[in-house]
Design a protein around this motif. Structure first.
Motif, mmCIF file in Angstrom:
data_model
loop_
_atom_site.group_PDB
_atom_site.id
_atom_site.type_symbol
_atom_site.label_atom_id
_atom_site.label_comp_id
_atom_site.label_asym_id
_atom_site.label_seq_id
_atom_site.Cartn_x
_atom_site.Cartn_y
_atom_site.Cartn_z
ATOM 1 N N LEU A 1 -7.264 13.624 -44.443
ATOM 2 C CA LEU A 1 -8.461 13.687 -45.273
ATOM 3 C C LEU A 1 -9.190 15.020 -45.120
ATOM 4 O O LEU A 1 -9.466 15.452 -44.003
ATOM 5 C CB LEU A 1 -9.415 12.552 -44.885
ATOM 6 N N PRO A 2 -9.552 15.684 -46.223
ATOM 7 C CA PRO A 2 -10.358 16.907 -46.134
ATOM 8 C C PRO A 2 -11.794 16.573 -45.723
ATOM 9 O O PRO A 2 -12.378 15.598 -46.182
ATOM 10 C CB PRO A 2 -10.317 17.477 -47.558
ATOM 11 N N ARG A 3 -12.363 17.409 -44.876
ATOM 12 C CA ARG A 3 -13.736 17.228 -44.409
ATOM 13 C C ARG A 3 -14.717 17.784 -45.436
ATOM 14 O O ARG A 3 -14.499 18.841 -46.009
ATOM 15 C CB ARG A 3 -13.913 17.957 -43.069
ATOM 16 N N GLU A 4 -15.820 17.049 -45.664
ATOM 17 C CA GLU A 4 -16.914 17.518 -46.500
ATOM 18 C C GLU A 4 -18.172 17.628 -45.644
ATOM 19 O O GLU A 4 -18.345 16.865 -44.687
ATOM 20 C CB GLU A 4 -17.165 16.553 -47.661
ATOM 21 N N PRO A 5 -19.056 18.555 -45.954
ATOM 22 C CA PRO A 5 -20.245 18.729 -45.103
ATOM 23 C C PRO A 5 -21.203 17.549 -45.193
ATOM 24 O O PRO A 5 -21.423 16.994 -46.280
ATOM 25 C CB PRO A 5 -20.888 20.011 -45.638
ATOM 26 N N PHE A 6 -21.747 17.161 -44.067
ATOM 27 C CA PHE A 6 -22.863 16.227 -44.000
ATOM 28 C C PHE A 6 -24.054 17.081 -43.599
ATOM 29 O O PHE A 6 -24.215 17.478 -42.463
ATOM 30 C CB PHE A 6 -22.600 15.125 -42.960
ATOM 31 N N THR A 7 -24.896 17.376 -44.565
ATOM 32 C CA THR A 7 -25.875 18.445 -44.424
ATOM 33 C C THR A 7 -27.094 18.022 -43.613
ATOM 34 O O THR A 7 -27.343 16.832 -43.382
ATOM 35 C CB THR A 7 -26.339 18.912 -45.810
ATOM 36 N N GLU A 8 -27.887 19.023 -43.221
ATOM 37 C CA GLU A 8 -29.142 18.746 -42.531
ATOM 38 C C GLU A 8 -30.078 17.936 -43.426
ATOM 39 O O GLU A 8 -30.831 17.086 -42.944
ATOM 40 C CB GLU A 8 -29.811 20.066 -42.122
ATOM 41 N N GLN A 9 -30.027 18.201 -44.748
ATOM 42 C CA GLN A 9 -30.840 17.432 -45.676
ATOM 43 C C GLN A 9 -30.452 15.955 -45.655
ATOM 44 O O GLN A 9 -31.315 15.069 -45.714
ATOM 45 C CB GLN A 9 -30.694 17.993 -47.092
ATOM 46 N N MET A 10 -29.158 15.669 -45.578
ATOM 47 C CA MET A 10 -28.706 14.283 -45.467
ATOM 48 C C MET A 10 -29.223 13.645 -44.187
ATOM 49 O O MET A 10 -29.643 12.475 -44.180
ATOM 50 C CB MET A 10 -27.175 14.220 -45.499
ATOM 51 N N MET A 11 -29.210 14.409 -43.093
ATOM 52 C CA MET A 11 -29.731 13.898 -41.822
ATOM 53 C C MET A 11 -31.216 13.541 -41.969
ATOM 54 O O MET A 11 -31.655 12.471 -41.521
ATOM 55 C CB MET A 11 -29.542 14.934 -40.721
ATOM 56 N N LEU A 12 -31.971 14.407 -42.616
ATOM 57 C CA LEU A 12 -33.398 14.158 -42.797
ATOM 58 C C LEU A 12 -33.637 12.929 -43.671
ATOM 59 O O LEU A 12 -34.534 12.115 -43.404
ATOM 60 C CB LEU A 12 -34.067 15.389 -43.416
#
Length: 400
Positions: A181-192
């Protein structure tokens, strides 16, 4: 193997039509990861192929898998359109994923048998199997898989299950397709947006419901056990615990564990909807993982994290063994002391274990790639026949 009389292919297109059948439709993040990887494999081998996904929720698959050329809804609908779609295929790829278990196997294999009866070659793409104790499911697995052009399973446990059932063909063991599976970013905005702290250690946890694929789980027992583990980790690592649902029902069980924690304020549950690649990317924010869901454990291992699998079934135990993780034998309250000792040791010793994990994961990814290569060989063989007028198809049975 008997051959039917030559058939004239449809005049509308010379592109090979490849069907993909599995537990697709947004019910499980691991299954969606598998679908993405299988489609990517097929597309890389034959960019011109017309990929037809047989889905349990066609609307979800059309929305989330634009790389599929067609989507056929097959569950709870009139069967003639489904059978017509099967008839038009040049190859049916079955799987991957672990849907060959009691109560489910016969449903999926009814479609595979229909394809075989229509002379369509069939390929089992790193499938999982078991438990299989019901006579109807065992018979379906024995007859349909024995008639497949090639059977590839994702682990030794599935190999043993199929042998015990009586599948009479060569069975190859590789690894789960989602390892690619290719990795996609889990962004800082998603964390917030999830209200997750970014200034402290995070432990990821995965829980699941009891059911036909996990019959040995006692609901209250393992809820309390995982609450003990979560509380221990918040103290031991000064961490917050994040529960990651891999299926919709997991949210309920995550709440049940959270409610039994002595420090529930240090627990969170991911609530938004994410793609499989984003869940893989989320692992970059974690420091340690404890998990029941196979693909949650797999994503953590791919990310080089210390991970303690909780083997509620053979497929998780098998993967734990292959990745070199501590070999717990089940999920039960009486194992609490052993489990806490193992996770404590894992945290302490992981710097020394990391290189072993990375080496094993490289090998598993190579094996996952082997499934794609084997499927490509069959596709080339089929396409070598179907590319000329009057194609010849394998015939595995009589009638529809």
């Amino acid at each position: 193997m008997a051959l039917t009389q030559p058939r004239v292919p449809p005049a509308t297109s010379t592109r090979p039509r490849i069907g993909v059948l599995g537990s697709f439709g947004g019910f499980n993040i691991g299954d969606e990861a598998i679908l993405l990887c299988v489609l990517s494999c097929l597309r890389s081998h034959r960019p011109d192929a017309r990929l037809v996904v047989f889905s349990r929720d066609a609307e979800h698959t059309r929305l989330h898998r634009p790389d599929a050329d067609e989507v056929v809804h097959w569950e709870g609908v009139p069967q003639k359109p489904v059978l017509d779609a099967l008839e038009s295929l040049d190859l049916l790829v079955v799987g991957g994923g672990g849907f060959l278990y009691d109560g489910e196997a016969r449903r999926y294999l009814r479609l595979v048998k229909a394809a075989q009866d229509r002379g369509v070659p069939t390929f089992a793409y790193a499938v999982g199997a078991g438990p299989l104790s019901e006579a109807a499911d065992r018979e379906a697995v024995r007859t349909v898989l024995s008639a497949m052009d090639e059977v590839v399973v994702r682990d030794e446990e599935s190999h043993l299950v199929l042998e015990e059932v009586g599948v009479e063909c060569e069975i190859t063991v590789t690894a789960d397709p989602a390892l690619l599976l290719p990795r996609e970013p889990f962004t800082e905005q998603m964390m917030l947006q999830e209200g997750l702290p970014t200034d402290t250690r995070l432990v990821g946890m995965s829980v699941r419901e009891p059911g036909r694929a996990a019959e040995k789980l006692d609901e209250g027992d393992y809820h309390a056990l995982l609450a003990d583990v979560a509380d221990f980790l918040t103290r031991r690592m000064d961490a917050h615990v994040v529960f990651v649902p891999m299926e919709r029902q997991d949210v309920h069980h995550a709440h049940a564990v959270l409610s039994r924690m002595s420090a529930p304020d240090r627990g969170r549950i991911l609530h938004n909807t994410y793609s499989p690649g984003e869940i893989l990317g989320f692992m970059d924010h974690l420091d340690l993982v404890v998990g029941m869901r196979l693909h949650f454990v797999m994503f953590a291992a791919l990310s080089g994290l210390p991970v303690l699998p909780l083997p509620y079934s053979g497929k998780v135990f098998d993967f734990a063994r292959r990745m070199g993780a501590p070999a717990l034998v089940g999920v039960a309250r009486e194992q609490a002391g052993l489990m806490l000792a193992e996770v404590d040791r894992l945290w302490d010793e992981f710097p020394e274990r990391r290189s072993v994990l990375e080496g094993r994961m490289r090998r598993l990814r190579e094996l996952a790639g082997e499934t794609c290569a084997r499927c490509g060989v069959l596709l080339d063989r089929v396409d070598g026949v179907t590319a000329t007028p009057g194609r010849i198809r394998h015939h595995h049975g009589e009638g529809a």
